[in-house]
Write a protein that holds these residues in place. Sequence first.
Motif, short mmCIF file in Angstrom:
data_model
loop_
_atom_site.label_atom_id
_atom_site.label_comp_id
_atom_site.label_asym_id
_atom_site.label_seq_id
_atom_site.Cartn_x
_atom_site.Cartn_y
_atom_site.Cartn_z
N ALA A 85 0.84 -1.20 0.00
CA ALA A 85 0.00 0.00 0.00
C ALA A 85 0.87 1.26 0.00
O ALA A 85 0.59 2.23 -0.71
N TYR A 86 1.93 1.23 0.80
CA TYR A 86 2.87 2.35 0.83
C TYR A 86 3.50 2.57 -0.54
O TYR A 86 3.60 3.71 -1.01
N LEU A 87 3.93 1.50 -1.19
CA LEU A 87 4.56 1.62 -2.50
C LEU A 87 3.56 2.12 -3.55
O LEU A 87 3.92 2.89 -4.44
N SER A 88 2.31 1.72 -3.45
CA SER A 88 1.28 2.20 -4.39
C SER A 88 1.05 3.69 -4.22
O SER A 88 0.98 4.44 -5.21
N ILE A 89 0.91 4.13 -2.97
CA ILE A 89 0.68 5.56 -2.70
C ILE A 89 1.87 6.39 -3.16
O ILE A 89 1.72 7.43 -3.82
N TYR A 90 3.07 5.94 -2.82
CA TYR A 90 4.29 6.67 -3.21
C TYR A 90 4.43 6.70 -4.73
O TYR A 90 4.81 7.73 -5.30
N CYS A 143 4.44 10.14 -6.96
CA CYS A 143 5.58 10.44 -7.84
C CYS A 143 5.13 10.60 -9.29
O CYS A 143 5.62 11.48 -9.99
N LEU A 144 4.21 9.76 -9.74
CA LEU A 144 3.71 9.89 -11.10
C LEU A 144 2.97 11.21 -11.30
O LEU A 144 3.13 11.87 -12.33
N ALA A 145 2.19 11.61 -10.30
CA ALA A 145 1.45 12.88 -10.41
C ALA A 145 2.41 14.07 -10.46
O ALA A 145 2.25 14.97 -11.29
N PHE A 146 3.42 14.08 -9.59
CA PHE A 146 4.39 15.18 -9.60
C PHE A 146 5.21 15.16 -10.89
O PHE A 146 5.52 16.22 -11.44
N GLY A 147 5.56 13.98 -11.36
CA GLY A 147 6.32 13.89 -12.61
C GLY A 147 5.54 14.43 -13.78
O GLY A 147 6.08 15.19 -14.60
N LEU A 148 4.26 14.07 -13.89
CA LEU A 148 3.44 14.61 -14.97
C LEU A 148 3.27 16.12 -14.85
O LEU A 148 3.29 16.83 -15.85
N ALA A 149 3.11 16.61 -13.62
CA ALA A 149 2.97 18.05 -13.43
C ALA A 149 4.23 18.79 -13.86
O ALA A 149 4.15 19.84 -14.52
N TYR A 198 8.22 2.26 -8.36
CA TYR A 198 7.46 1.90 -7.15
C TYR A 198 6.12 1.27 -7.49
O TYR A 198 5.65 0.39 -6.78
N TRP A 199 5.48 1.74 -8.55
CA TRP A 199 4.20 1.16 -8.95
C TRP A 199 4.37 -0.30 -9.40
O TRP A 199 3.55 -1.15 -9.09
N LEU A 200 5.44 -0.59 -10.12
CA LEU A 200 5.65 -1.94 -10.62
C LEU A 200 6.15 -2.91 -9.54
O LEU A 200 5.90 -4.11 -9.62
N ILE A 201 6.85 -2.40 -8.54
CA ILE A 201 7.42 -3.29 -7.53
C ILE A 201 6.42 -3.57 -6.40
O ILE A 201 6.67 -4.43 -5.54
N ARG A 202 5.28 -2.94 -6.38
CA ARG A 202 4.34 -3.08 -5.26
C ARG A 202 3.81 -4.49 -5.07
O ARG A 202 3.47 -4.86 -3.96
N ASN A 203 3.75 -5.31 -6.11
CA ASN A 203 3.20 -6.66 -6.01
C ASN A 203 4.26 -7.75 -5.97
O ASN A 203 3.91 -8.92 -6.07
N VAL A 204 5.50 -7.41 -5.80
CA VAL A 204 6.57 -8.40 -5.73
C VAL A 204 6.45 -9.14 -4.40
O VAL A 204 6.23 -8.53 -3.35
#
Length: 72
Positions: free
Chosen positions: A5-10, A14-20, A58-64
């Motif tokens: 959950a932490y990795l998903s939120i982070y 990060c994706l939102a700030f990167g797009l901005a 972080y989004w891709l590693i959340r389910n490892v």
Amino acid sequence: MKISAYLSIYGIICLAFGLAFIVIPELTGSIYGVPAAPYTVVMSRYFGSAFLLIGLFYWLIRNVRDDDTKCA
């Protein structure tokens, strides 16, 4: 709270700030007090691409399943 959950939120943050920083670097920079000069726009976009990469990681590693991989 689980680490996934932490990795998903982070990752989402990060994706939102990167797009901005990539799409609207002048507005995002003005929030932090950075002038809208051409060189700062380029640096903001570079900074945004780094944020996108971190967020994607972080989004891709959340389910490892391996805990050692997540904590490394």
